[in-house]
Design a protein around this motif. Structure first.
Motif, PDB file in Angstrom:
ATOM      1  N   LEU A 134      -6.465   8.168   2.035  1.00  0.00           N
ATOM      2  CA  LEU A 134      -6.758   8.529   3.414  1.00  0.00           C
ATOM      3  C   LEU A 134      -6.022   7.604   4.372  1.00  0.00           C
ATOM      4  CD1 LEU A 134      -8.966   6.322   4.803  1.00  0.00           C
ATOM      5  CD2 LEU A 134     -10.453   7.403   3.114  1.00  0.00           C
ATOM      6  N   VAL A 135      -5.839   8.103   5.598  1.00  0.00           N
ATOM      7  CA  VAL A 135      -5.251   7.298   6.665  1.00  0.00           C
ATOM      8  C   VAL A 135      -5.953   7.652   7.965  1.00  0.00           C
ATOM      9  CG1 VAL A 135      -3.378   8.984   6.981  1.00  0.00           C
ATOM     10  CG2 VAL A 135      -3.130   6.658   7.891  1.00  0.00           C
ATOM     11  N   ALA A 136      -6.351   6.635   8.710  1.00  0.00           N
ATOM     12  CA  ALA A 136      -6.958   6.805  10.032  1.00  0.00           C
ATOM     13  C   ALA A 136      -6.017   6.205  11.068  1.00  0.00           C
ATOM     14  CB  ALA A 136      -8.324   6.126  10.093  1.00  0.00           C
ATOM     15  N   THR A 137      -5.767   6.947  12.146  1.00  0.00           N
ATOM     16  CA  THR A 137      -4.735   6.575  13.118  1.00  0.00           C
ATOM     17  C   THR A 137      -5.297   6.565  14.530  1.00  0.00           C
ATOM     18  OG1 THR A 137      -3.063   7.653  11.732  1.00  0.00           O
ATOM     19  CG2 THR A 137      -2.438   7.145  14.002  1.00  0.00           C
ATOM     20  N   LEU A 157      -1.399   2.827  15.489  1.00  0.00           N
ATOM     21  CA  LEU A 157      -1.840   1.864  14.486  1.00  0.00           C
ATOM     22  C   LEU A 157      -2.618   2.614  13.421  1.00  0.00           C
ATOM     23  CD1 LEU A 157      -2.149  -1.073  13.510  1.00  0.00           C
ATOM     24  CD2 LEU A 157      -4.246  -1.200  14.895  1.00  0.00           C
ATOM     25  N   LYS A 158      -2.275   2.383  12.146  1.00  0.00           N
ATOM     26  CA  LYS A 158      -2.870   3.128  11.043  1.00  0.00           C
ATOM     27  C   LYS A 158      -3.600   2.203  10.069  1.00  0.00           C
ATOM     28  CE  LYS A 158       0.775   6.670  10.928  1.00  0.00           C
ATOM     29  NZ  LYS A 158       1.827   7.309  10.102  1.00  0.00           N
ATOM     30  N   TYR A 159      -4.751   2.673   9.612  1.00  0.00           N
ATOM     31  CA  TYR A 159      -5.423   2.062   8.462  1.00  0.00           C
ATOM     32  C   TYR A 159      -5.200   2.969   7.258  1.00  0.00           C
ATOM     33  CZ  TYR A 159      -9.098   1.093   5.099  1.00  0.00           C
ATOM     34  OH  TYR A 159      -9.779   0.847   3.938  1.00  0.00           O
ATOM     35  N   ILE A 160      -4.715   2.400   6.163  1.00  0.00           N
ATOM     36  CA  ILE A 160      -4.352   3.175   4.974  1.00  0.00           C
ATOM     37  C   ILE A 160      -5.206   2.729   3.795  1.00  0.00           C
ATOM     38  CG2 ILE A 160      -2.479   3.771   3.384  1.00  0.00           C
ATOM     39  CD1 ILE A 160      -0.542   2.862   5.655  1.00  0.00           C
ATOM     40  N   ARG A 161      -5.763   3.697   3.087  1.00  0.00           N
ATOM     41  CA  ARG A 161      -6.487   3.394   1.848  1.00  0.00           C
ATOM     42  C   ARG A 161      -6.052   4.379   0.761  1.00  0.00           C
ATOM     43  NH1 ARG A 161     -10.588   0.749  -0.597  1.00  0.00           N
ATOM     44  NH2 ARG A 161     -11.815   1.879  -2.164  1.00  0.00           N
ATOM     45  N   SER A 162      -5.711   3.842  -0.392  1.00  0.00           N
ATOM     46  CA  SER A 162      -5.331   4.648  -1.545  1.00  0.00           C
ATOM     47  C   SER A 162      -6.152   4.190  -2.740  1.00  0.00           C
ATOM     48  CB  SER A 162      -3.831   4.498  -1.839  1.00  0.00           C
ATOM     49  OG  SER A 162      -3.465   5.213  -3.004  1.00  0.00           O
ATOM     50  N   VAL A 191       2.320   0.811  11.453  1.00  0.00           N
ATOM     51  CA  VAL A 191       2.531   1.102  12.871  1.00  0.00           C
ATOM     52  C   VAL A 191       3.601   2.184  12.993  1.00  0.00           C
ATOM     53  CG1 VAL A 191       3.339   0.162  15.073  1.00  0.00           C
ATOM     54  CG2 VAL A 191       1.855  -1.205  13.607  1.00  0.00           C
ATOM     55  N   ASP A 192       3.423   3.099  13.945  1.00  0.00           N
ATOM     56  CA  ASP A 192       4.452   4.068  14.331  1.00  0.00           C
ATOM     57  C   ASP A 192       4.950   3.724  15.729  1.00  0.00           C
ATOM     58  OD1 ASP A 192       3.665   5.304  12.009  1.00  0.00           O
ATOM     59  OD2 ASP A 192       3.043   7.181  12.953  1.00  0.00           O
ATOM     60  N   ALA A 202       8.047   5.855  11.578  1.00  0.00           N
ATOM     61  CA  ALA A 202       6.668   5.939  11.120  1.00  0.00           C
ATOM     62  C   ALA A 202       6.414   5.026   9.919  1.00  0.00           C
ATOM     63  CB  ALA A 202       6.329   7.382  10.746  1.00  0.00           C
ATOM     64  N   ASN A 203       5.188   4.564   9.802  1.00  0.00           N
ATOM     65  CA  ASN A 203       4.707   3.801   8.645  1.00  0.00           C
ATOM     66  C   ASN A 203       5.434   2.463   8.485  1.00  0.00           C
ATOM     67  OD1 ASN A 203       3.135   6.142   8.068  1.00  0.00           O
ATOM     68  ND2 ASN A 203       4.898   7.020   6.999  1.00  0.00           N
ATOM     69  N   ILE A 204       5.586   1.747   9.583  1.00  0.00           N
ATOM     70  CA  ILE A 204       6.143   0.396   9.523  1.00  0.00           C
ATOM     71  C   ILE A 204       5.025  -0.543   9.088  1.00  0.00           C
ATOM     72  CG2 ILE A 204       7.304  -1.430  10.808  1.00  0.00           C
ATOM     73  CD1 ILE A 204       8.106   0.719  12.868  1.00  0.00           C
ATOM     74  N   GLY A 205       5.126  -1.069   7.890  1.00  0.00           N
ATOM     75  CA  GLY A 205       4.041  -1.905   7.399  1.00  0.00           C
ATOM     76  C   GLY A 205       4.410  -2.685   6.163  1.00  0.00           C
ATOM     77  N   PRO A 206       3.555  -3.617   5.757  1.00  0.00           N
ATOM     78  CA  PRO A 206       3.857  -4.498   4.622  1.00  0.00           C
ATOM     79  C   PRO A 206       3.819  -3.769   3.290  1.00  0.00           C
ATOM     80  CG  PRO A 206       1.605  -4.846   5.367  1.00  0.00           C
ATOM     81  CD  PRO A 206       2.241  -3.914   6.353  1.00  0.00           C
TER      82      PRO A 206
END
Length: 373
Positions: free
Chosen positions: A138-141, A158-163, A183-184, A210-214
């Motif tokens: 899931l992803v919440a934006t 700003l996105k929170y990502i969970r897999s 971050v987008d 889109a999806n700039i992140g660690p």
């Protein structure tokens, strides 16, 4: 139990590998590839593109900057897309979005996307039930967009990502859930309507990084890039008269992820360095870098702002994944309610998880009407 677990693991990884088609470019695979799956039927009917199309309830996925050009104060919508329908009926991706244009020049929005990999029943060596698992992602934006001029806006998300692909409660399981952020950064230009003789028209140009992140880790000691993705697009609206409008759009995309190197040096790069190096690290040089771009072209015919027909085409180089397909779609709109459907026709030897499936979207427009269009 051991053999059953192996079978279940193979099933899950097979599904996950198919999902990775959406983020595969010349051997480049990423973690959390579900972030690239287009959720809505309007974009799905135009070759899975939306970075430079007109604003709608699902703009947060394609180009967050567009929401400052929403023609209603409040847009809200839900989507549903079956996945691998030829194999199973309990894998799907769904999303919900809310957009509030609270002033002439600014808007905010929130979006939630959920990817279910279905229920997997576990049994022991004697065939007895040992519970079940439901892998999911899931992803919440959250998004803010601001008009910097009458015709141009920029947005940031700003996105929170969970897999969670782990086999909870099964011995020997090495997969661990992923919790991360991204971050987008996006921009959108829409010209003023002008007369071109027999018709009026306007230009649309958009970009989204889109999806700039660690980097993230499914297993201890191993890190993977998430699918940072560049989208560039442009289009033109042919406004024939008060009842008929034809919109044409083209879009280019590229994964901003380094190409795997034989010496493994790509794994030593951070996500920022990986983004910039992705433009020049293909083994075949510049010509191969160009092959890493995908393109899509699509058109939408709108009658009386109430009925829409759509068609599109998506192309990926045969050496870089070979996803190629046509799309068809339609939509119906009342004063507030919008219903959209799309269908994918595969034209490649590579199976597509969405072929022979209908994508479905519903959105509601409420509140003040803005006159950007």
């Amino acid at each position: 139990m051991k053999e059953v677990k192996k079978i279940v693991l193979c099933v899950l990884l097979s599904v996950f590998a198919i999902v990775k088609i959406s983020s595969q470019t010349g051997g480049i695979t990423t973690a959390t590839p579900f972030l690239l799956i287009v959720p809505d039927a309007r974009a799905g009917g135009m070759g899975d593109m939306g970075v430079a199309t007109s604003a709608d309830a699902f703009s947060l996925f394609h180009n967050p900057a567009k929401i400052a050009f929403s023609n209603r104060q409040i847009l809200t919508g839900i989507t549903y897309s079956p996945w691998l329908r030829n194999l199973t009926d309990d894998i799907f991706i769904g999303s919900g979005s809310y957009i509030n244009r609270f002033s002439e020049n600014a808007a905010w929005g929130a979006d939630f996307k959920y990817f279910s990999l279905g229920q997997i029943d576990l049994t022991n060596d004697r065939g007895e039930s040992n519970g079940s698992i439901n892998p999911n992602e899931l992803v919440a934006t959250g998004t803010y967009s601001l008009k910097l001029s009458e015709t141009f806006a920029m947005g940031v998300s700003l996105k929170y990502i969970r897999s969670n692909l782990a086999f909870n409660g099964t011995p020997g399981n090495s997969l661990q859930p992923i919790n991360s952020f991204a971050v987008d950064v996006s921009g959108y230009y829409q010209s003023l309507e002008e007369n071109y003789g027999n018709f009026n028209g306007r230009y649309r140009i958009g970009f989204n990084i889109a999806n700039i992140g660690p980097k993230v880790s499914y297993t201890p000691g191993e890190e993977d890039f998430i699918p940072t993705n560049l989208k560039l697009g442009g289009g033109f609206d042919f406004i024939i008269d008060a009842y008929n409008t034809i919109s044409t759009t083209i879009e280019f995309t590229k994964l901003l992820v380094p190409t795997p190197q034989l010496d493994g040096s790509d794994q030593d790069k951070g996500f920022v360095e990986g983004m910039f190096s992705s433009f020049g690290d293909a083994p075949g040089g510049f010509s191969e870098e160009l092959k890493e771009f995908t393109y899509a072209a699509g058109a939408e015919y709108l009658y009386n702002n109430a009925f829409a027909l759509r068609a599109g085409y998506f192309h990926e180089n045969e050496d870089k994944g070979n996803r190629q397909y046509f799309t068809l779609g339609g939509g119906f709109k009342t004063n507030a309610l919008n219903i959209d459907l799309s269908y994918l026709i595969n034209s490649s030897d590579v199976n597509n998880p969405l072929e022979n499936s209908l994508r479905f979207s519903v959105s509601i427009d409420l509140g003040e009407i803005y006159e950007d269009y």
